[in-house]
Motif scaffolding. Structure first.
Motif, PDB file in Angstrom:
ATOM      1  N   ALA A  47      -3.443  -4.482  -1.812  1.00  0.00           N
ATOM      2  CA  ALA A  47      -3.574  -3.854  -0.495  1.00  0.00           C
ATOM      3  C   ALA A  47      -4.679  -2.802  -0.512  1.00  0.00           C
ATOM      4  O   ALA A  47      -5.483  -2.706   0.432  1.00  0.00           O
ATOM      5  CB  ALA A  47      -2.245  -3.219  -0.081  1.00  0.00           C
ATOM      6  N   ILE A  62      -4.905   3.253   5.146  1.00  0.00           N
ATOM      7  CA  ILE A  62      -5.404   3.585   3.808  1.00  0.00           C
ATOM      8  C   ILE A  62      -6.853   4.043   3.850  1.00  0.00           C
ATOM      9  O   ILE A  62      -7.365   4.619   2.889  1.00  0.00           O
ATOM     10  CB  ILE A  62      -5.243   2.366   2.872  1.00  0.00           C
ATOM     11  CG1 ILE A  62      -3.773   1.907   2.853  1.00  0.00           C
ATOM     12  CG2 ILE A  62      -5.710   2.657   1.450  1.00  0.00           C
ATOM     13  CD1 ILE A  62      -3.535   0.606   2.100  1.00  0.00           C
ATOM     14  N   GLN A  63      -7.534   3.832   4.983  1.00  0.00           N
ATOM     15  CA  GLN A  63      -8.955   4.144   5.073  1.00  0.00           C
ATOM     16  C   GLN A  63      -9.305   5.604   4.783  1.00  0.00           C
ATOM     17  O   GLN A  63     -10.360   5.881   4.179  1.00  0.00           O
ATOM     18  CB  GLN A  63      -9.497   3.740   6.451  1.00  0.00           C
ATOM     19  CG  GLN A  63      -9.644   2.243   6.647  1.00  0.00           C
ATOM     20  CD  GLN A  63     -10.524   1.602   5.582  1.00  0.00           C
ATOM     21  OE1 GLN A  63     -11.530   2.180   5.144  1.00  0.00           O
ATOM     22  NE2 GLN A  63     -10.146   0.402   5.143  1.00  0.00           N
ATOM     23  N   ASN A 101     -12.392  -3.479   3.557  1.00  0.00           N
ATOM     24  CA  ASN A 101     -12.260  -3.508   5.016  1.00  0.00           C
ATOM     25  C   ASN A 101     -11.802  -4.873   5.529  1.00  0.00           C
ATOM     26  O   ASN A 101     -12.337  -5.420   6.494  1.00  0.00           O
ATOM     27  CB  ASN A 101     -13.587  -3.118   5.682  1.00  0.00           C
ATOM     28  CG  ASN A 101     -13.394  -2.649   7.117  1.00  0.00           C
ATOM     29  OD1 ASN A 101     -12.335  -2.119   7.465  1.00  0.00           O
ATOM     30  ND2 ASN A 101     -14.395  -2.869   7.944  1.00  0.00           N
ATOM     31  N   GLY A 137       0.792  -1.221   0.000  1.00  0.00           N
ATOM     32  CA  GLY A 137       0.000   0.000   0.000  1.00  0.00           C
ATOM     33  C   GLY A 137       0.827   1.275   0.000  1.00  0.00           C
ATOM     34  O   GLY A 137       0.273   2.370   0.094  1.00  0.00           O
ATOM     35  N   LEU A 156      -3.787  -1.677   6.731  1.00  0.00           N
ATOM     36  CA  LEU A 156      -4.886  -1.247   5.861  1.00  0.00           C
ATOM     37  C   LEU A 156      -5.671  -0.091   6.465  1.00  0.00           C
ATOM     38  O   LEU A 156      -6.258   0.716   5.730  1.00  0.00           O
ATOM     39  CB  LEU A 156      -5.812  -2.427   5.570  1.00  0.00           C
ATOM     40  CG  LEU A 156      -5.195  -3.601   4.803  1.00  0.00           C
ATOM     41  CD1 LEU A 156      -6.244  -4.664   4.519  1.00  0.00           C
ATOM     42  CD2 LEU A 156      -4.541  -3.138   3.511  1.00  0.00           C
ATOM     43  N   ASP A 157      -5.671   0.008   7.794  1.00  0.00           N
ATOM     44  CA  ASP A 157      -6.356   1.131   8.438  1.00  0.00           C
ATOM     45  C   ASP A 157      -5.755   2.468   8.008  1.00  0.00           C
ATOM     46  O   ASP A 157      -6.455   3.484   7.958  1.00  0.00           O
ATOM     47  CB  ASP A 157      -6.268   0.997   9.965  1.00  0.00           C
ATOM     48  CG  ASP A 157      -7.233  -0.044  10.517  1.00  0.00           C
ATOM     49  OD1 ASP A 157      -8.153  -0.463   9.771  1.00  0.00           O
ATOM     50  OD2 ASP A 157      -7.078  -0.452  11.676  1.00  0.00           O
ATOM     51  N   THR A 212      -4.261  -5.757   9.296  1.00  0.00           N
ATOM     52  CA  THR A 212      -5.401  -4.901   9.645  1.00  0.00           C
ATOM     53  C   THR A 212      -4.954  -3.474   9.941  1.00  0.00           C
ATOM     54  O   THR A 212      -5.524  -2.508   9.427  1.00  0.00           O
ATOM     55  CB  THR A 212      -6.150  -5.477  10.865  1.00  0.00           C
ATOM     56  OG1 THR A 212      -6.575  -6.811  10.564  1.00  0.00           O
ATOM     57  CG2 THR A 212      -7.357  -4.627  11.211  1.00  0.00           C
ATOM     58  N   GLY A 238      -7.943  -4.504  -0.580  1.00  0.00           N
ATOM     59  CA  GLY A 238      -8.236  -5.029   0.752  1.00  0.00           C
ATOM     60  C   GLY A 238      -8.784  -3.942   1.667  1.00  0.00           C
ATOM     61  O   GLY A 238      -9.720  -4.173   2.437  1.00  0.00           O
ATOM     62  N   ALA A 239      -8.199  -2.745   1.580  1.00  0.00           N
ATOM     63  CA  ALA A 239      -8.687  -1.628   2.388  1.00  0.00           C
ATOM     64  C   ALA A 239     -10.096  -1.236   1.973  1.00  0.00           C
ATOM     65  O   ALA A 239     -10.950  -0.928   2.814  1.00  0.00           O
ATOM     66  CB  ALA A 239      -7.748  -0.435   2.253  1.00  0.00           C
ATOM     67  N   ASN A 265      -4.574   7.686  -2.262  1.00  0.00           N
ATOM     68  CA  ASN A 265      -3.658   7.252  -1.209  1.00  0.00           C
ATOM     69  C   ASN A 265      -2.255   7.818  -1.426  1.00  0.00           C
ATOM     70  O   ASN A 265      -1.576   8.216  -0.468  1.00  0.00           O
ATOM     71  CB  ASN A 265      -3.600   5.717  -1.169  1.00  0.00           C
ATOM     72  CG  ASN A 265      -2.702   5.194  -0.075  1.00  0.00           C
ATOM     73  OD1 ASN A 265      -2.880   5.504   1.100  1.00  0.00           O
ATOM     74  ND2 ASN A 265      -1.714   4.392  -0.445  1.00  0.00           N
TER      75      ASN A 265
END
Length: 243
Positions: A143, A163-164, A150, A110, A160-161, A157, A146-147, A192
Motif C-alpha cells: 500500500a 498516505i500522501q 501515485n 496502509g 492511498l491519498d 485511490t 502504491g502511494a 506514515n
C-alpha cells in the motif's frame, strides 16, 4: 504373561499421555492468566515486546484455544488496541504471541486511521479499558509503495491519498527519492506511522485526554517481514529496538 505385559505397557503409556496433556493444558491456562495481567500502559507495552521476542526466538506459548474460548465466552478484557496493515504476512496475535481475548486488532491497507478506526479505538480504550494503542506499519508494504507511485484504482485511490502526506515528507527530505526502492518506501512507512499516531491524538479528543491523564499510551511500531522483529517508537517518534 505376554498379554499382561502388553496391557500394562498400554495402560502406562495412556496414563503418561493423559498426564502430559493435563500438565500442558494447566501450563497454558497459567500462561493465559499471566498474559492478561498487565495493568499499566508500560506493563502492556512490555508484554507485547516480550511476546514478540518469544515469536522471533521460536519459543511461543502453548495456547489452549479451547480454554481461551471458554474463558472469554461471557466477556472480554483485551489490554491493547493495535492498528495494523491488511498484509497477510502480519498475523498480529501471532507475532506478539497473544491468544484469544487479549488484543483488539483493526486492520486496513496502509494502517491508516479514519472515523471508523477512531471509533473502534475509543471503544477499546474508553469503553473496554485497554490502556495501550499501537499503530504498526511494516517493511515492504504494498500500500505504501502504491502511494509512492501515485496508484489510482477504484476505492483504493482514496485510501492511498491518506498516505500522501507521508510520501511528500519523505520525498522532500530524501535526495534522489526512488518509489521503486524499498529502502525509501520503508522510510515512508515509518513516516506514515508517525503521522497516523499524530492524527489519532489530534482527531480523537477521548483518546488524547486519556493519554494526557496517563491512562492510555499511544505508540508507533514497525514490523520487519524479513525477521519477524517489531521495533517500537519512543516518545520522540524515533525507532527504538525492543531488545
Amino acid at each position: 504373561m505376554v498379554k499382561a505385559v502388553v496391557l500394562t505397557l498400554a495402560v502406562t503409556l495412556a496414563f503418561n499421555a493423559y498426564t502430559s496433556n493435563a500438565i500442558a493444558k494447566e501450563s497454558s491456562k497459567k500462561q493465559v492468566s499471566k498474559s492478561m495481567a498487565p495493568e499499566t500502559p508500560e506493563q502492556e507495552l512490555q508484554a507485547l515486546k516480550d511476546g514478540n521476542m518469544r515469536f522471533v526466538a521460536g519459543n511461543l506459548r502453548n495456547h489452549d484455544y479451547r480454554h481461551q474460548i471458554d474463558k472469554t465466552k461471557d466477556g472480554q478484557k483485551p489490554y491493547a488496541v493495535i492498528l495494523s496493515c491488511l498484509d497477510s504476512r502480519i498475523p498480529v496475535e501471532v507475532v506478539f504471541d497473544q491468544g484469544i481475548g487479549e488484543l483488539f486488532v483493526a486492520r486496513v491497507a496502509g494502517n491508516i486511521e479514519n472515523n471508523d478506526i477512531l471509533g473502534s479505538m475509543e471503544f477499546g480504550t474508553a469503553a473496554m479499558g485497554a490502556k495501550l494503542v499501537v499503530v504498526m506499519g511494516h517493511t515492504k508494504c504494498g500500500a505504501i509503495k502504491g502511494a509512492c507511485n501515485n496508484v489510482k484504482l477504484g476505492h483504493l485511490t482514496a485510501l492511498l491519498d491518506k498516505i500522501q502526506p507521508a510520501v511528500r515528507q519523505v520525498k522532500n527530505s530524501t535526495t534522489g527519492f526512488n518509489p521503486e526502492s524499498y529502502d525509501h518506501v520503508d522510510l515512508v512507512s515509518e513516516e506514515n506511522v508517525k503521522q497516523t499516531v499524530a492524527r489519532i491524538r489530534k482527531n480523537s479528543e477521548i483518546i488524547r485526554k486519556l493519554e494526557e491523564q496517563g491512562k492510555v499510551r499511544i505508540v508507533g511500531a514497525m514490523y520487519d517481514i524479513s525477521t519477524g522483529n517489531v521495533k517500537f517508537m519512543d516518545a520522540a517518534s524515533k525507532l527504538a529496538d525492543i531488545y
